[in-house]
Design an enzyme around this catalytic site. Structure first.
Site, PDB file in Angstrom:
ATOM      1  N   ARG A  48      48.940 -54.093 -16.153  1.00 32.41           N
ATOM      2  CA  ARG A  48      47.609 -54.889 -15.639  1.00 32.41           C
ATOM      3  C   ARG A  48      48.119 -55.885 -14.255  1.00 32.41           C
ATOM      4  O   ARG A  48      46.621 -56.334 -13.630  1.00 32.41           O
ATOM      5  CB  ARG A  48      47.014 -55.235 -16.979  1.00 32.41           C
ATOM      6  CG  ARG A  48      45.538 -55.994 -16.819  1.00 32.41           C
ATOM      7  CD  ARG A  48      44.825 -56.477 -17.806  1.00 32.41           C
ATOM      8  NE  ARG A  48      45.389 -57.612 -18.980  1.00 32.41           N
ATOM      9  CZ  ARG A  48      45.176 -58.568 -18.015  1.00 32.41           C
ATOM     10  NH1 ARG A  48      45.282 -59.365 -17.527  1.00 32.41           N
ATOM     11  NH2 ARG A  48      46.171 -59.260 -19.186  1.00 32.41           N
ATOM     12  N   TYR A 102      27.394 -43.539  -1.009  1.00 29.75           N
ATOM     13  CA  TYR A 102      27.680 -43.466  -2.255  1.00 29.75           C
ATOM     14  C   TYR A 102      26.660 -43.605  -3.315  1.00 29.75           C
ATOM     15  O   TYR A 102      26.368 -44.795  -4.065  1.00 29.75           O
ATOM     16  CB  TYR A 102      29.273 -43.351  -3.234  1.00 29.75           C
ATOM     17  CG  TYR A 102      30.253 -42.890  -3.992  1.00 29.75           C
ATOM     18  CD1 TYR A 102      29.401 -41.170  -3.952  1.00 29.75           C
ATOM     19  CD2 TYR A 102      29.748 -43.996  -5.512  1.00 29.75           C
ATOM     20  CE1 TYR A 102      29.938 -40.676  -5.231  1.00 29.75           C
ATOM     21  CE2 TYR A 102      29.588 -43.012  -6.765  1.00 29.75           C
ATOM     22  CZ  TYR A 102      30.483 -41.710  -6.657  1.00 29.75           C
ATOM     23  OH  TYR A 102      30.231 -41.194  -7.664  1.00 29.75           O
ATOM     24  N   ASP A 174      34.542 -47.316   3.298  1.00 22.76           N
ATOM     25  CA  ASP A 174      34.008 -46.488   2.104  1.00 22.76           C
ATOM     26  C   ASP A 174      35.009 -45.237   2.736  1.00 22.76           C
ATOM     27  O   ASP A 174      33.839 -44.769   3.933  1.00 22.76           O
ATOM     28  CB  ASP A 174      32.838 -46.076   1.364  1.00 22.76           C
ATOM     29  CG  ASP A 174      33.850 -44.804   0.276  1.00 22.76           C
ATOM     30  OD1 ASP A 174      34.214 -44.741   0.170  1.00 22.76           O
ATOM     31  OD2 ASP A 174      33.436 -45.111  -1.166  1.00 22.76           O
ATOM     32  N   LYS A 199      38.830 -38.404  -5.435  1.00 24.37           N
ATOM     33  CA  LYS A 199      38.451 -36.845  -4.338  1.00 24.37           C
ATOM     34  C   LYS A 199      40.065 -36.417  -3.382  1.00 24.37           C
ATOM     35  O   LYS A 199      40.318 -36.342  -4.303  1.00 24.37           O
ATOM     36  CB  LYS A 199      37.397 -37.596  -3.262  1.00 24.37           C
ATOM     37  CG  LYS A 199      36.699 -38.241  -4.140  1.00 24.37           C
ATOM     38  CD  LYS A 199      35.317 -37.109  -4.780  1.00 24.37           C
ATOM     39  CE  LYS A 199      34.958 -38.321  -6.010  1.00 24.37           C
ATOM     40  NZ  LYS A 199      33.646 -39.414  -5.427  1.00 24.37           N
TER      41      LYS A 199
HETATM   42  C1  LIG Z   1      33.100 -40.386  -5.764  1.00 23.84           C
HETATM   43  C2  LIG Z   1      33.110 -41.403  -5.211  1.00 23.84           C
HETATM   44  C3  LIG Z   1      33.269 -42.524  -5.113  1.00 23.84           C
HETATM   45  C4  LIG Z   1      33.387 -43.280  -6.631  1.00 23.84           C
HETATM   46  O1  LIG Z   1      34.995 -42.911  -7.200  1.00 23.84           O
HETATM   47  P1  LIG Z   1      35.230 -42.580  -9.131  1.00 23.84           P
HETATM   48  O2  LIG Z   1      36.517 -42.267  -9.224  1.00 23.84           O
HETATM   49  O3  LIG Z   1      34.056 -41.342  -9.123  1.00 23.84           O
HETATM   50  O4  LIG Z   1      34.817 -43.839  -9.625  1.00 23.84           O
HETATM   51  C5  LIG Z   1      32.606 -43.228  -4.101  1.00 23.84           C
HETATM   52  N1  LIG Z   1      32.897 -42.970  -2.812  1.00 23.84           N
HETATM   53  C6  LIG Z   1      32.375 -42.434  -2.639  1.00 23.84           C
HETATM   54  C7  LIG Z   1      32.537 -42.117  -1.587  1.00 23.84           C
HETATM   55  C8  LIG Z   1      32.921 -40.916  -3.578  1.00 23.84           C
HETATM   56  O5  LIG Z   1      32.848 -40.079  -3.179  1.00 23.84           O
END
Ligand SMILES: *Cc1c(COP(=O)(O)O)cnc(C)c1O
Length: 383
Positions: A48, A102, A174, A199
């Protein structure tokens, strides 16, 4: 740091790796210990605390890929998003957010920020003036996402970074859709880069993880909150993610190439109303995308002509699977109206330009001719 000066695929393959001194194995050994002997007073290794050998290895790889000093790996993309945002915001502060975010991030802001007494404003558009218009006396952070989901809009990285510096704000992005293969926001002056590693970093639809990259100072600030929130990633998954990232460069480049071909095919199809892909010269921000991205990514969206039902079309596909997630080696589609943007309501969707016939397409690494054949047979079946 070993290999951090290398080029993309060298970093993906090697940077950060833990040397197996005992057996001289080719890959990082997996250390599953949740308990480590003290290494002096300063170093206390604990999962952690984000500092086990495998966690540190991956943090170094992410930092090298995003051209930053440091990185942190989280248990999900949303753990990364929420921890990074809250590390720089306290009660009474204000954050300016891009209006096309998102869904999970949108929910975090709308459902939780009031509880923390944090004020927020969404922009009315994506021009730098739209961001500037929302800045207030107590604004601390600007948060963007480019390319965005699902319409692949492009936000000007340099303009937003410059605006943030002018007002002494922390800029965050992001960067999930682009991946570090196609876009390094730090090079344009953005302060903090966030990824859902679920992703493109994971890339095989079998890992849930998140990542943040920034200066040592910013990462330390985020870490102080992260260790209290406890959103670290299990070492086994960290180790799997390190393996996945070895092929990220070649995967994403193949996805760029396939998505470009699919976008061009869909663009000329008489059954398609409109295609949203930054790699098409018809995209309104094609030139801006070219100036800040090395590749245009594996995500695109398209609107079917009104005589084709989006749901029937998805169900008629045989190779391409309907799926909530994205960025895997396998091609997937989803209808934002039916799924990711269902809760948003008709009015807000219309405002953002998300039509009922819109299909979001995460292009995989299959042979592009097979993907085209699948789309053609599905359209023929439902028409
Ligand atoms: C999937 C996604 C997230 C969130 O990610 P998780 O791994 O599902 O928590 C945030 N931003 C974008 C653009 C995403 O595609």
């Amino acid at each position: 740091m070993k290999h951090s000066k290398g080029r993309l695929n060298t970093i993906c393959t090697h940077t950060g790796e833990v040397e197996d001194k005992q057996f001289r194995g080719a890959v990082s050994p997996l250390f599953m210990s949740s308990s480590y002997a003290f290494e002096g007073v300063d170093v206390k290794r604990y999962p952690r605390y984000f500092n086990t050998p495998n966690q540190e290895a991956l943090c170094k790889k992410v930092a090298a890929l995003e051209h930053t000093e440091a990185g942190l790996i989280f248990g999900s993309g949303m753990a990364a998003v929420s921890t990074a945002l809250l590390a720089f915001l306290r009660a009474g502060d204000h954050v300016v957010l891009q209006n096309t975010l998102y869904g999970g991030t949108y929910n975090l802001i709308n459902e939780e920020f009031d509880k923390f007494g944090i004020e927020y404003s969404f922009t009315d558009g994506l021009q730098v003036e739209d961001f500037e218009a929302k800045i207030k006396e107590n604004t601390k952070v600007i948060y963007i996402e480019t390319p965005s989901n699902p319409l692949l809009t492009i936000t000007d990285l340099k303009a937003v970074a410059t605006l943030a510096k002018k007002h002494n704000l922390v800029s965050m992005i992001d960067n999930t859709f682009a991946s570090p293969v196609n876009q390094n926001p730090i090079d344009f002056g953005i302060d903090v880069v966030i990824h859902s590693a679920t992703k493109y970093m994971g890339g095989h639809s079998d890992i849930c993880a998140g990542a943040v990259a920034s200066t040592t100072e910013h990462i330390d600030r985020i870490f102080q909150l992260a260790k209290n929130f406890g959103g670290s990633l299990s070492d086994y998954t960290v180790w799997l993610l390190e393996r996945s990232m070895k092929t990220m460069g070649i995967r994403v480049r193949a996805q760029n190439e396939n998505a470009q071909k699919m976008a061009e095919y869909l663009h000329q199809s008489k059954d398609v109303e409109k295609v949203y892909y930054p790699g098409l010269p018809s995209h309104p921000d094609h030139e801006l995308a070219k100036s800040q991205m090395r590749g245009f990514g594996g995500m695109l969206s398209f609107e079917l002509k009104s005589d084709i039902d989006a749901m029937d079309f998805q169900n008629a596909l045989e190779l391409i699977k309907p799926s909530m997630s994205l960025a895997g080696v396998e091609s997937t589609v989803l209808s934002p109206t039916q799924t990711s943007h269902a809760l948003m309501g008709e009015e807000e969707r219309a405002r953002q330009g998300i039509k009922d016939g819109l299909i979001r397409f995460s292009v995989g690494i299959e042979e592009v001719e097979d993907l085209i054949e699948d789309i053609e047979q599905a359209i023929a079946k439902v028409k």
